[in-house]
Write an enzyme that holds these catalytic residues in place. Structure first.
Site, mmCIF file in Angstrom:
data_model
loop_
_atom_site.group_PDB
_atom_site.id
_atom_site.type_symbol
_atom_site.label_atom_id
_atom_site.label_comp_id
_atom_site.label_asym_id
_atom_site.label_seq_id
_atom_site.Cartn_x
_atom_site.Cartn_y
_atom_site.Cartn_z
ATOM 1 C CG ASP A 8 -8.242 -11.783 3.108
ATOM 2 O OD1 ASP A 8 -8.316 -11.744 1.888
ATOM 3 O OD2 ASP A 8 -9.069 -11.216 3.864
ATOM 4 C CG ASP A 10 -10.120 -5.855 1.052
ATOM 5 O OD1 ASP A 10 -9.253 -5.002 1.281
ATOM 6 O OD2 ASP A 10 -10.671 -6.000 -0.042
ATOM 7 C CG ASN A 117 -9.087 -1.613 -6.149
ATOM 8 O OD1 ASN A 117 -8.708 -0.834 -7.015
ATOM 9 N ND2 ASN A 117 -10.321 -2.078 -6.104
HETATM 10 P P1 B16 Z 1 -11.731 -5.538 -5.871
HETATM 11 P P2 B16 Z 1 -9.741 -9.951 0.137
HETATM 12 C C1 B16 Z 1 -11.688 -9.099 -1.503
HETATM 13 O O1 B16 Z 1 -10.491 -8.875 -0.827
HETATM 14 C C2 B16 Z 1 -12.872 -8.488 -0.747
HETATM 15 O O2 B16 Z 1 -13.055 -9.169 0.498
HETATM 16 C C3 B16 Z 1 -14.125 -8.627 -1.570
HETATM 17 O O3 B16 Z 1 -15.211 -8.040 -0.891
HETATM 18 C C4 B16 Z 1 -13.902 -7.954 -2.936
HETATM 19 O O4 B16 Z 1 -15.052 -8.105 -3.756
HETATM 20 C C5 B16 Z 1 -12.688 -8.590 -3.610
HETATM 21 O O5 B16 Z 1 -11.554 -8.442 -2.772
HETATM 22 C C6 B16 Z 1 -12.380 -7.942 -4.946
HETATM 23 O O6 B16 Z 1 -12.004 -6.625 -4.714
HETATM 24 O O7 B16 Z 1 -13.051 -5.088 -6.364
HETATM 25 O O8 B16 Z 1 -10.958 -4.477 -5.113
HETATM 26 O O9 B16 Z 1 -10.892 -6.206 -6.924
HETATM 27 O O10 B16 Z 1 -10.628 -10.111 1.326
HETATM 28 O O11 B16 Z 1 -9.554 -11.212 -0.688
HETATM 29 O O12 B16 Z 1 -8.446 -9.256 0.475
HETATM 30 MG MG MG Z 2 -10.980 -10.658 3.371
#
Ligand code: B16
Ligand code: MG
Length: 215
Positions: A8, A10, A117
């Site tokens: 993963d 984030d 992102n």
């Molecule tokens: P975005 P991961 C997730 O990343 C985040 O943990 C979550 O908080 C966020 O809402 C989601 O990505 C979408 O992110 O707005 O940048 O598309 O933990 O799956 O790497």
């Molecule tokens: Mg995460």
């Protein structure tokens, strides 16, 4: 035997979670909606629009689809601005040592993230060419706890799901990995999750050997 590891992004590779929190908090303040760190915990690993849905549980008025899209975009703009502060120094403790050790052993590695992102974050931390495959929020229809992102990452690595290990920091991500029939190492916020096969506070606590021996 574990042949591939799916990380993963984030909360596992880099801590962008604080910036997500700041973005949602600012949006909630602008809209006069109650929001705090406890509610924010529920947004980990969850897609942008689903996160907005959770935030709006405390709203006192109804929002149209158009307004919701505008709000999600507003939060993303705040978040994207904060992401400009990210550098390779923000890679979490233990990550580079472990990843380099795994690479030396010929283990295939992928990113499996809900975030749209992902490309910009990997670029900021100069890891955009490090992984053998990337599957992210731009590629999928169903976000975690659905296993789609991890199954796609495994397909892109050409490794069967049963031979993959997922490293996750979110409850929704641990569920997604289990739904994909993969092994899971839960770290950070998810380290209390007893469903995981292995748990650690962070990646300084685990060795490549330990991960590869899991079966
Ligand atoms: P975005 P991961 C997730 O990343 C985040 O943990 C979550 O908080 C966020 O809402 C989601 O990505 C979408 O992110 O707005 O940048 O598309 O933990 O799956 O790497
Ligand atoms: Mg995460």
């Amino acid at each position: 035997m574990i042949k591939g590891i799916i990380f993963d992004l984030d909360g596992v590779i880099v801590s962008t979670d604080e910036y997500h929190y700041q973005g949602w908090q600012q949006l909630a303040d602008e809209e006069g909606i109650e929001f705090n760190r406890e509610i924010n915990e529920r947004l980990r690993g969850v897609s942008r629009m689903e996160s907005l849905g959770i935030l709006l549980e405390k709203a006192t008025k109804e929002y149209s689809e158009e307004e919701k899209i505008e709000m999600a975009t507003r939060k993303n703009n705040i978040y994207r601005n904060l992401l400009k502060n990210i550098t390779p120094a923000d890679i979490l403790p233990g990550v580079m040592d472990l990843l380099n050790e795994l690479k030396k052993k010929g283990i295939k590695m992928a990113i499996g993230s809900s975030s749209k992102n992902t490309p910009v974050i990997l670029e900021r931390i100069r890891m955009d060419t490090f992984f053998d495959a990337v599957a992210d929020g731009n590629d999928i229809r169903n976000s975690k706890p659905d296993p789609e992102v991890f199954l796609l990452a495994a397909t892109r690595l050409s490794i069967p799901a049963e031979e993959c290990l997922v490293v996750e920091d979110a409850e929704a991500g641990v569920s997604a990995a289990l739904n994909a029939r993969m092994k899971v190492l839960a770290v950070g916020s998810a380290s209390k999750d007893k469903r995981a096969h292995l748990r650690a506070a962070d990646l300084t606590e685990v060795t490549a050997e330990e991960l590869l021996m899991m079966n």
